[in-house]
Design a protein around this motif. Structure first.
Motif, PDB file in Angstrom:
ATOM      1  N   GLU A   1     -11.338  -1.456  -1.454  1.00 41.93           N
ATOM      2  CA  GLU A   1     -10.911  -1.743  -2.899  1.00 41.93           C
ATOM      3  C   GLU A   1      -9.634  -1.320  -3.114  1.00 41.93           C
ATOM      4  O   GLU A   1      -9.002  -0.211  -2.781  1.00 41.93           O
ATOM      5  N   ASN A   2      -8.868  -2.158  -3.979  1.00 44.86           N
ATOM      6  CA  ASN A   2      -7.518  -1.732  -4.453  1.00 44.86           C
ATOM      7  C   ASN A   2      -6.335  -1.493  -3.434  1.00 44.86           C
ATOM      8  O   ASN A   2      -5.455  -1.014  -3.882  1.00 44.86           O
ATOM      9  N   CYS A   3      -6.729  -2.392  -2.280  1.00 43.94           N
ATOM     10  CA  CYS A   3      -5.740  -2.322  -1.066  1.00 43.94           C
ATOM     11  C   CYS A   3      -5.430  -3.767  -0.583  1.00 43.94           C
ATOM     12  O   CYS A   3      -6.528  -4.700  -0.859  1.00 43.94           O
ATOM     13  N   SER A   4      -4.636  -3.851   0.243  1.00 44.95           N
ATOM     14  CA  SER A   4      -4.133  -5.156   0.880  1.00 44.95           C
ATOM     15  C   SER A   4      -5.080  -5.490   1.834  1.00 44.95           C
ATOM     16  O   SER A   4      -5.342  -6.741   2.166  1.00 44.95           O
TER      17      SER A   4
ATOM     18  N   ASN B   1       0.798  -1.161  -0.088  1.00 45.63           N
ATOM     19  CA  ASN B   1      -0.133   0.069   0.114  1.00 45.63           C
ATOM     20  C   ASN B   1       0.944   1.435  -0.003  1.00 45.63           C
ATOM     21  O   ASN B   1       0.483   2.340   0.325  1.00 45.63           O
TER      22      ASN B   1
ATOM     23  N   CYS C   1      -4.140   2.120   4.237  1.00 44.81           N
ATOM     24  CA  CYS C   1      -5.124   1.737   2.984  1.00 44.81           C
ATOM     25  C   CYS C   1      -6.099   0.447   3.213  1.00 44.81           C
ATOM     26  O   CYS C   1      -5.347  -0.555   3.581  1.00 44.81           O
ATOM     27  N   TYR C   2      -7.154   0.415   3.051  1.00 46.95           N
ATOM     28  CA  TYR C   2      -8.139  -0.588   3.205  1.00 46.95           C
ATOM     29  C   TYR C   2      -9.352  -0.385   2.423  1.00 46.95           C
ATOM     30  O   TYR C   2      -9.744   0.785   1.842  1.00 46.95           O
TER      31      TYR C   2
ATOM     32  N   LYS D   1      -8.860  -5.477   3.369  1.00 48.18           N
ATOM     33  CA  LYS D   1     -10.303  -5.056   3.153  1.00 48.18           C
ATOM     34  C   LYS D   1     -11.088  -4.154   4.141  1.00 48.18           C
ATOM     35  O   LYS D   1     -12.338  -3.522   3.638  1.00 48.18           O
TER      36      LYS D   1
END
Length: 82
Positions: free
Chosen positions: A30-33, A22, A27-28, A35
């Protein structure tokens, strides 16, 4: 203890790589490691705990090594004294 230390270091690397995916950002979703924010917070908590455990194990192993050296030195001195 050495095996445990190695396992902890491997697990720490896994968590770090997941966090680095990330780009170091929280970051959580969509499109992140991660959920969810909860999953992200759990991983950060695990990272903190693993880091502390690794430090404690490394300290313990160093103390054990120094104690073994001291015992060997004392045994050698005792043999010389006889």
């Amino acid at each position: 203890m050495e095996e445990t230390l190695e396992v902890l270091k491997i697990e720490k690397k896994k968590i770090l790589s997941k966090l680095e995916a990330n780009n170091g950002n929280e970051c959580y979703g969509e499109n992140c490691s991660f959920k969810t924010a909860e999953e992200y917070q759990i991983m950060v908590g695990l990272l903190v705990n693993l880091t502390a455990s690794i430090g404690q194990l490394e300290q313990t192993l160093e103390i054990k090594r120094r104690n073994e050296e001291q015992v060997a030195k004392m045994q050698a001195e005792a043999k010389e004294a006889k």
